[in-house]
Enzyme design. Sequence first.
Site, short mmCIF file in Angstrom:
data_model
loop_
_atom_site.label_atom_id
_atom_site.label_comp_id
_atom_site.label_asym_id
_atom_site.label_seq_id
_atom_site.Cartn_x
_atom_site.Cartn_y
_atom_site.Cartn_z
N ASP A 170 0.87 -1.16 0.00
CA ASP A 170 0.00 0.00 0.00
C ASP A 170 0.92 1.23 0.00
OD1 ASP A 170 -2.26 1.77 0.59
OD2 ASP A 170 -1.38 1.86 2.60
N ASP B 242 -1.61 -0.90 6.14
CA ASP B 242 -1.82 -0.43 7.51
C ASP B 242 -3.24 0.01 7.79
OD1 ASP B 242 -1.64 1.92 5.88
OD2 ASP B 242 -1.33 3.09 7.70
N ASP C 128 -7.09 -1.63 3.61
CA ASP C 128 -6.15 -2.66 3.16
C ASP C 128 -6.54 -4.07 3.63
OD1 ASP C 128 -4.41 -0.78 1.95
OD2 ASP C 128 -3.53 -0.32 3.90
#
Length: 652
Positions: A345, A543, A547
């Site tokens: 990410d 995080d 996600d």
Amino acid sequence: MVTSTQATKEYAERSGLRQTKSVRHSAAAVFGRYGEGIAALASGLLIAVAWSLDGVSHGAAVALYCLAFAVGGFAKAKEGLQTLVYERDLDVNLLMIVAAIGAAGIGYWTEGAVLIFIFSLSGALETYTMDRSRRDISSLMKLKPETAVVIRGGAEATVGVGELEAGDAVIVRPGERIPADGIVREGASAVNQASITGESIPADKEAGDEVYAGTLNGQGALVVEVTRPGEATLFSRIVRLVQEAESEKPVSQLFMERFERIYARAIILLCALLIALPPLLLNWSWEQSLYKAMVFLVVASPCALVASIMPAVLSAISSSARKGLLFKGGAHLENLARTKVVAFDKTGTLTAGRPVVTDLIALRDGDENELLQTAASLESLSEHPLAKAIVEAAKERGLELTRPTGFQAEAGWGLKAELLGETWKIGKPAYLDERFATEPLLEHIRRLEREGKTIAVLQHSLGAAGIIALRDEIRPEAKTAIAALKRQGVKIAMLTGDRQATAEAIAKEAGIDLVFADLLPEDKTAKIKELKESYGNVAMVGDGVNDAPALATATVGIAMGAGGSDAALETANVVLLQNDLRKLSGAIALGRRTLTVVKQNMTFALAVIALLLAANFFQELALPLGVVGHEGSTILVILNGLRLLRFKGEAN
């Protein structure tokens, strides 16, 4: 009336009683931890005494051998019988007990007792390996304080940590442990966070900084506002994750356990045939046939094979936990070792998660500081993240801000306000008056946008005064981490909801191979599925809440532990406690090394079994050699697995 002499006597008696209880408790704790090892060594000592007495009194020697059997083999016999009675199955423990009793039954008391001794010693070594994780948990639990001093109703009160609630203000004095996750509201100190991050150097904390339960306060007093009490703290989640990792077995171990049950049945059947058929078909004596069968039972038992996996895997998990990287089970360690692609990410993972000012371009008279001072003064009343970044940059330079008047925010575009009697505008380039859009200005904007930066244009009534560029900057360690992963032959992908230009600029700077931008959470999940189909094992690092679906879809989900969302932490298979991406290459190296050690162990164990079986059938193999060869190989594979406790991995 009680005299001083009587009081002294009573005190001494009470103290003695307490000391006796303390001694008993300590002895019980020691035996509980080292019981198997103590039993194994006691059995070895009994064997040595029995062997020395055998020439003097065979009866006494046999009695001591029987005692050695009982001391060294009780735990394994109990375990094997429980498997037989409750699961109606055979395991390696029962095989070895039967082999030892069989050896004694044909007169080989020493060999049978030595078999029990070495088997119990190898079991003690394996238990020691597994207990490392449990001791780590126990040491963690000791770090958690039981009480806290909380300010309620203007007064201090001592309460149990379990009674704390979000919003409570707790006082943490010098040398005390912080009772719950929270934000420092008053005071400054250096906090030792080794129990959470693994870093031994204390971190400086002041008002506004986050602190974690179980960490040790230094010399300053702190007032901390509780944000996550009780079991919601990062500390509690770490303990829970280590406990889960301890109980979850890798795929290879589950296969080995199924194989062990089938193999044990086959060995018992072959042993029975080896006793019965040779006297009938090959004219062997019953004694010779029984001896060969006992040797076969000893050397064919899969002790070393069974011990090939879990000691190595648990050693690796324990080693990684001490370095701030938690695996929720051995299966995830194996999967990470086979990873072909690591997908990141962007925001909060590859980047810091907050924008910072990167460029200041003054277009009129004045310098960068004047440009930043004016922009920050205008933005000082805004709650927008970009506005806060501009104000923060001005404060870092020590610039004095002026409060604007006539503040008008236009959502999604910018704001207009008066400053010292003059009207100013600041916002997106599209918010700029067309009559001020000169070619030099537009060229600056196009260049900065190609670099993936967000643009704010400051406009005066006479024209554009300057440009401020901001970007969520790459974490300092991200480039090093990505380079290390690529050296390991891993492809790097980035999944982000940000626009393509920004994503490509970040990817180019960080050295990322594959870029996927403008993604919603469901799009990230779809991309992970595509990567798995194209490359195989995929690890996803994230995080945020958005996600979590992608982390669950990936072969291995890796969450950023410090500041990561609860959804990400619960979904992920691995947690990076320090948010240090450089740990990833070390984790993959550890996983690969673990697989190598497991393969070494299994190859060695199979080779020893094959060699001993061949020696038993094609030439006379003495039972003592069979015992030493088989149990010796078991001890060696366990010791080989224990080496992973000291694994260093790729240097960061």
